[in-house]
Design a protein around this motif. Structure first.
Motif, short mmCIF file in Angstrom:
data_model
loop_
_atom_site.label_atom_id
_atom_site.label_comp_id
_atom_site.label_asym_id
_atom_site.label_seq_id
_atom_site.Cartn_x
_atom_site.Cartn_y
_atom_site.Cartn_z
N ASN A 102 -10.75 6.95 1.65
CA ASN A 102 -11.64 7.59 0.68
C ASN A 102 -12.83 8.28 1.35
O ASN A 102 -13.92 8.34 0.79
CB ASN A 102 -12.14 6.58 -0.34
CG ASN A 102 -12.69 7.26 -1.58
OD1 ASN A 102 -12.26 8.37 -1.91
ND2 ASN A 102 -13.62 6.62 -2.25
N VAL A 115 -3.33 7.08 -4.07
CA VAL A 115 -3.25 5.93 -3.16
C VAL A 115 -3.15 4.69 -4.05
O VAL A 115 -4.01 4.46 -4.90
CB VAL A 115 -4.50 5.84 -2.28
CG1 VAL A 115 -4.41 4.64 -1.35
CG2 VAL A 115 -4.69 7.12 -1.48
N LEU A 116 -2.07 3.92 -3.89
CA LEU A 116 -1.82 2.79 -4.78
C LEU A 116 -1.76 1.48 -4.01
O LEU A 116 -1.29 1.43 -2.87
CB LEU A 116 -0.48 2.98 -5.52
CG LEU A 116 -0.29 4.28 -6.31
CD1 LEU A 116 1.15 4.37 -6.79
CD2 LEU A 116 -1.25 4.33 -7.49
N ILE A 117 -2.27 0.42 -4.65
CA ILE A 117 -2.09 -0.94 -4.13
C ILE A 117 -1.28 -1.70 -5.19
O ILE A 117 -1.71 -1.79 -6.34
CB ILE A 117 -3.45 -1.65 -3.92
CG1 ILE A 117 -4.22 -1.02 -2.78
CG2 ILE A 117 -3.24 -3.14 -3.69
CD1 ILE A 117 -3.80 -1.46 -1.40
N ILE A 141 -11.29 -2.82 3.56
CA ILE A 141 -10.51 -2.11 4.57
C ILE A 141 -11.28 -2.17 5.88
O ILE A 141 -12.48 -1.92 5.93
CB ILE A 141 -10.28 -0.63 4.17
CG1 ILE A 141 -9.55 -0.56 2.83
CG2 ILE A 141 -9.47 0.08 5.25
CD1 ILE A 141 -9.18 0.84 2.40
N LEU A 186 0.86 -1.19 0.00
CA LEU A 186 0.00 0.00 0.00
C LEU A 186 0.89 1.23 0.00
O LEU A 186 1.83 1.33 0.79
CB LEU A 186 -0.89 0.01 1.25
CG LEU A 186 -1.65 1.29 1.55
CD1 LEU A 186 -2.77 1.50 0.55
CD2 LEU A 186 -2.21 1.26 2.96
N ILE A 209 -5.97 2.32 -6.05
CA ILE A 209 -6.75 1.43 -5.19
C ILE A 209 -8.21 1.36 -5.66
O ILE A 209 -8.79 2.36 -6.08
CB ILE A 209 -6.68 1.90 -3.72
CG1 ILE A 209 -7.35 0.92 -2.77
CG2 ILE A 209 -7.28 3.28 -3.54
CD1 ILE A 209 -6.99 1.17 -1.31
N ASP A 210 -8.75 0.12 -5.65
CA ASP A 210 -10.16 -0.07 -6.02
C ASP A 210 -10.91 -0.40 -4.72
O ASP A 210 -10.82 -1.50 -4.19
CB ASP A 210 -10.27 -1.23 -7.01
CG ASP A 210 -11.72 -1.49 -7.41
OD1 ASP A 210 -12.62 -0.89 -6.79
OD2 ASP A 210 -11.94 -2.30 -8.33
N TYR A 211 -11.64 0.61 -4.23
CA TYR A 211 -12.28 0.45 -2.92
C TYR A 211 -13.37 -0.61 -2.94
O TYR A 211 -13.73 -1.16 -1.91
CB TYR A 211 -12.84 1.78 -2.43
CG TYR A 211 -11.75 2.76 -2.07
CD1 TYR A 211 -11.11 2.67 -0.85
CD2 TYR A 211 -11.34 3.75 -2.96
CE1 TYR A 211 -10.08 3.54 -0.51
CE2 TYR A 211 -10.33 4.63 -2.64
CZ TYR A 211 -9.70 4.52 -1.41
OH TYR A 211 -8.69 5.37 -1.09
N ILE A 263 -10.92 -3.95 -2.54
CA ILE A 263 -10.06 -4.08 -1.37
C ILE A 263 -10.88 -3.81 -0.12
O ILE A 263 -11.43 -2.73 0.05
CB ILE A 263 -8.90 -3.06 -1.46
CG1 ILE A 263 -8.00 -3.40 -2.64
CG2 ILE A 263 -8.13 -3.02 -0.16
CD1 ILE A 263 -7.10 -4.58 -2.43
#
Lengths: 416, 296
Positions: free
Chosen positions: B50, B59-61, B73, B3, B66-68, B71
């Protein structure tokens, strides 16, 4: 969509578990049931009506008649006796002062002191708003005067009586809407709409503000889409409110049919014999009106940081709604439901649920006018719904003093 | 799984809260986000979650945005809050469902966690009947029940008694061993030091220091000696200003330069009765005070 279903279910469960909500519903249903059975209950006690009627005569309020001329007082007493069947009419003895005394002490309720056959003074202790005794007296005295005048002109008392008692036969054919017949259910429906929107609107606003003040919000907005949240909440309150109404009015309709014979009053009958077409319009306008206001209340709720702020924050919406209500009510009671204000109001989404529904009920409105009004309302409801979800998203993370509307809208549109 | 926050900027009104914040957290390791009150920790976490978007930055994964939706959280917010008037089981299942679990799995998972944290007896109670520490454990379940890949814990230990803190430690260790990214934000340095392999210290909206905690400690300038002696007053009197007392009764000797270490050690051993001499290893607390405290 899946989230929306979960939210809707959770919120609905909240309403069903809310003791106050359940309590009010039960109370309303019981109250309606009692009201509907009252005529039967009264009838059950009135089986010995004749005997009680005689006993009651002694308790009728006393009306005194006073005149210097004994003939005049006895004539007036005779006529008034039959005209005021709800009073015990007596000829007063003594002076005017004695008459006043009797009224003040409560021995008599009112008195007519005759100066002549066509002039009198009416004495009463507290003049009730609904006191129509003088009007009745005027009519009766006019009648006495006319009959005696006719007799003086050589007409026999029988003929004079016939002339006075002539009946006019009339027949009204309503080609459009019968305002008298439609007035009461329109009135009741508008009032129900008003009550439910304000009540549930406040509930939605409080609900959102509670989540914010208990800080459940931060978890919610990181778990669900704000549009799902907003629509879920508002639709849940709509379903809750609507089922409450269905329950209350359903009970009323059911019990009305059970007690139909006892409730022969045409006024009550007019309320329950609402035409199907109007009933459908009622549901459409009711749901849309409810939703558009609930969305606004929800958005406002999200901008308040404390529960105490809610009451002041929702004021503009409440005022808007009350103004709409007033316009409709005044137009209804004045009978001119197609005046300019009503025409304008029936296309503005915030007022059209009440204004257009009233016009449909009490006037003749072309189908395309109704269609345009409903279309505008649907568009506005969806628009307000989406906007309120955005305000919700922005509003929930702002703590401190409630931000100004302009500032919120600026943030909302900046985000897009 | 990696992350990454890359040069995040965020302003509220005219106040710039974050100025190019970047840090990287890896799966299977705990990451500590440190900073003083108002430094920008919670804002960074909210951007990561977010809650609101950054003005700029990403924000990178694993190198991709990042695809909320995909992923999961888990988040324990610092501002704790659930529905005080609702049943615990109802709201826990609700939150797990919102995070995408189906009804049955949600109930099973919530029941597992209630048991794990010793809270099963409160299952059908209202939240506001619980003590603060127990409410916190309930809140923790909302962060873990849906088995997220990233777990963000904001001040997780505040308000917990030592037994519960131990329980939480075990849970956190387990989550780390499952290969999840565990992100801590805390002021309690001892916990961060115990768990976190890497840290970032945020000061006034900037990352003042970030990286592997061992490297940070090793690279710390080795110009201080810790001395345990039977005659500390004597040493203190001889060395004067360069020597200060430590809380445990030992002495801290400040060297003029790191390469004086050997000579100073020799001198001390020859002149005094010395029990122990070692190079001063800073605690995380010392590092924090130095990086977060001084530059405000």
């Amino acid at each position: 969509m899946k989230q929306f279903g979960k939210i809707l279910k959770f919120e609905l469960k909240g309403y069903l578990r809310n003791k106050i909500f359940v309590g009010i519903t039960v109370f309303l249903v019981v109250a309606i049931a009692i009201v509907m059975f009252i005529p039967n209950i009264i009838a059950a006690f009135e089986t010995d009506g004749d005997v009680e009627g005689d006993v009651n005569a002694a308790y009728l309020p006393t009306m005194l008649i006073f005149a210097e001329d004994d003939t005049l007082s006895s004539t007036v007493k005779e006529y008034f006796g039959s005209a005021f069947s709800d009073h015990n009419v007596q000829v007063a003895v003594g002076s005017i002062e004695d008459v006043k005394e009797a009224i003040i002490s409560g021995d008599a309720e009112c008195a007519f002191v005759m100066n002549s056959a066509s002039s009198y003074t009416y004495y009463v202790n507290n003049l009730s708003m609904y006191d129509i005794n003088t009007e009745i007296a005027n009519t009766v005295l006019q009648e006495i005067y006319r009959i005696s005048a006719m007799i003086q002109h050589g007409i026999t008392p029988e003929q004079a009586g016939e002339i006075i008692a002539v009946q006019i036969e009339s027949n009204t054919e309503t080609l459009g809407k019968d305002q008298i017949q439609n007035f009461f259910y329109t009135y009741i429906m508008i009032f129900a709409l008003y009550m439910v929107i304000l009540l549930y609107g406040q509930m939605v606003a409080t609900n959102v503000a509670t989540e914010k003040s208990s800080r459940a919000m931060e978890l919610l907005i990181t778990s669900a889409k704000p549009t799902s949240m907003m629509f879920g909440k508002v639709l849940a309150s709509c379903i809750a409110g609507f089922s409450q109404l269905v329950l209350v009015f359903g009970t009323a309709i059911l019990l009305y049919n059970v007690n139909r014979n006892a409730l022969s009053n045409p006024l009550i009958a007019s309320v329950f014999d609402i035409p199907l077409e109007l009933f459908i319009y009622l549901i459409i306008f009711f749901i849309l009106g409810f939703l558009i206001y609930a969305f606004m209340f929800g958005a406002i709720g999200s901008t308040a940081s404390k529960l105490e702020d809610i009451n002041t924050s929702v004021m503009p919406i409440t005022f808007l709604f009350i103004i709409a209500f007033m316009v409709v009510m005044f137009s209804m009671s004045s009978g001119s439901v197609d005046n300019t204000a009503m025409l304008v109001c029936s296309y503005i989404p915030f007022t059209s649920p009440m204004a257009m529904f009233t016009r449909i009920c009490m006037s003749t409105v072309a189908w395309y006018e109704i269609a345009v009004s409903i279309a505008i309302l649907i568009g506005a409801t969806v628009g307000i719904g989406v906007l309120s979800a955005k305000i919700y998203r922005v509003g929930v993370l702002l703590y401190g003093t409630p931000p100004k509307l302009g500032a919120i809208l600026k943030t909302v549109f900046k985000r897009q | 799984m990696i992350l990454e926050l890359k040069s995040i900027d965020k302003s509220f009104g005219k106040k710039q809260v974050l100025k190019g914040v970047s840090f990287t957290a890896e799966g299977g390791k705990a990451f500590g986000l440190l900073g003083r009150n108002g430094a920008g920790k919670t804002t960074s976490i909210r951007i990561l979650m977010n809650v609101f978007p950054a003005d700029s930055g990403e924000v990178l994964i694993d190198g991709k945005p990042i695809d909320y939706g995909k992923i999961g959280i888990g988040y324990l917010p610092e501002e704790r809050g659930l529905y005080p008037k609702k049943l615990i089981i109802d709201q826990l299942v609700y939150f797990a469902e919102l995070k995408g679990m189906n009804g049955k799995d949600a109930v099973r998972s919530v029941d597992y966690w209630l048991g794990r944290l010793g809270m099963s007896e409160y299952r059908n109670k209202r939240l506001d009947t619980l003590s603060k520490g127990n409410q916190q454990k309930i809140q923790l379940i909302t962060a873990l029940a849906h088995d997220p890949r990233i777990v963000i814990l904001d001040e997780p230990f505040s308000g917990l008694d030592p037994v519960n803190a131990m329980l939480l430690k075990d849970v956190v260790k387990e989550q780390i061993s499952m290969g999840k990214i565990v992100l801590f934000s805390s002021h309690q340095m001892s916990y961060i030091e115990e768990f976190c392999d890497s840290i970032a210290i945020i000061n006034a909206g900037r990352v003042a220091l970030s990286g592997d905690l061992h490297d940070i400690k090793r690279n710390y300038v080795r110009d201080k000696l810790v001395v345990f002696s039977a005659m500390p007053e004597q040493i203190k009197a001889d060395l004067g200003e360069a020597c200060t007392w430590r809380e445990d009764g030992s002495l801290l000797i400040h060297l003029a330069a790191p390469d004086e270490k050997q000579s100073m050690m020799k001198r001390l051993v020859q002149s005094y009765d010395i029990d122990e001499i070692k190079v001063f290893e800073p605690s995380l607390n010392d590092i924090f005070v130095e990086y977060a405290g001084a530059q405000v």
